[in-house]
Design a protein around this motif. Structure first.
Motif: not given
Length: 111
Positions: A77-90
């Motif tokens: 998902f993160l590879n396909e949606n780089p706009q979320y790459g700088n977010m903290q993940c849980s």
């Protein structure tokens, strides 16, 4: 039954201020039930439903193997949606029964 549990989870998350990004995100590595954002945290959420706790909490059904599949799928998902790459993940679990919803923030995984 699982779909009803997921719908209860979505309603719960929206009431708590989450923005639902995707539901039932599937890749060859697995599936993530819900991907949501709140306060700059990107949450990958596994929903487990049981009628009651008679045989244990629904959250106990999220095995290490299932967790690893979710983590690998989150990487897709993160590879396909780089706009979320700088977010903290849980990696969270929502345990749903007929009488309660339990949200377990950051219940597994490290990314």
């Amino acid at each position: 039954m699982g779909a009803a549990g997921e719908e209860k989870a979505v309603i719960y998350l929206k009431e708590k201020g989450f923005q639902i990004i995707r539901q039932n995100y599937r890749r060859k590595t697995g599936e993530i039930d819900i991907i949501a954002v709140k306060e700059n945290i990107l949450s990958f959420i596994e929903v487990k439903y049981r009628q009651n706790d008679l045989y244990g909490s629904p959250a106990e059904a999220v095995t290490k193997q299932k967790q690893q599949k979710i983590i690998r799928t989150a990487q897709w998902f993160l590879n396909e949606n780089p706009q979320y790459g700088n977010m903290q993940c849980s990696f969270d679990t929502i345990a749903v029964t007929d009488y309660r919803i339990e949200y377990l923030f950051n219940s597994f995984g490290v990314m």
